[in-house]
Scaffold this motif. Sequence first.
Motif, PDB file in Angstrom:
ATOM      1  N   PRO A  33     -14.057  -4.694  12.174  1.00  0.00           N
ATOM      2  CA  PRO A  33     -14.532  -3.524  11.705  1.00  0.00           C
ATOM      3  C   PRO A  33     -13.852  -1.836  11.705  1.00  0.00           C
ATOM      4  O   PRO A  33     -14.524  -0.972  10.546  1.00  0.00           O
ATOM      5  CB  PRO A  33     -15.430  -3.628  12.675  1.00  0.00           C
ATOM      6  N   SER A  34     -12.874  -1.903  12.174  1.00  0.00           N
ATOM      7  CA  SER A  34     -11.835  -0.498  12.833  1.00  0.00           C
ATOM      8  C   SER A  34     -11.038   0.065  11.870  1.00  0.00           C
ATOM      9  O   SER A  34     -10.141   0.199  12.006  1.00  0.00           O
ATOM     10  CB  SER A  34     -11.972   0.075  13.686  1.00  0.00           C
ATOM     11  N   GLU A  35     -10.468  -1.688  10.809  1.00  0.00           N
ATOM     12  CA  GLU A  35      -9.012  -1.589  10.151  1.00  0.00           C
ATOM     13  C   GLU A  35      -9.208  -0.036   9.478  1.00  0.00           C
ATOM     14  O   GLU A  35      -7.615   0.764   9.018  1.00  0.00           O
ATOM     15  CB  GLU A  35      -8.516  -3.011  10.013  1.00  0.00           C
ATOM     16  N   GLN A  36     -10.255  -0.374   9.031  1.00  0.00           N
ATOM     17  CA  GLN A  36      -9.901   0.804   6.979  1.00  0.00           C
ATOM     18  C   GLN A  36      -9.635   2.065   8.301  1.00  0.00           C
ATOM     19  O   GLN A  36      -8.925   3.431   7.629  1.00  0.00           O
ATOM     20  CB  GLN A  36     -11.717   0.780   6.381  1.00  0.00           C
ATOM     21  N   ASP A  37     -10.548   2.189   8.907  1.00  0.00           N
ATOM     22  CA  ASP A  37     -10.640   4.330  10.193  1.00  0.00           C
ATOM     23  C   ASP A  37      -9.181   4.087  10.001  1.00  0.00           C
ATOM     24  O   ASP A  37      -8.543   5.090  10.314  1.00  0.00           O
ATOM     25  CB  ASP A  37     -11.602   4.311  10.515  1.00  0.00           C
TER      26      ASP A  37
END
Length: 68
Positions: A33-37
Amino acid sequence: MQRNDGLTPEESKIMDNLANAWNMFLKLEQTHPSEQDDFSDGIHKCQQVLMNRILRRDYPKGYPTYRK
């Protein structure tokens, strides 16, 4: 096409490659869930380094260059 952003030709290539890396990354399947951020934060950190080079060139009294 000549850019009007203060980057040298070499720096412009790096900035373009950062944008390309982001666009390519977005095409990957998301696996956390946080890889793009996290990836975006890394790209922005690299872009900030390039922007700081412009400041040091254009405003050397306020943003001095340090050499080894």
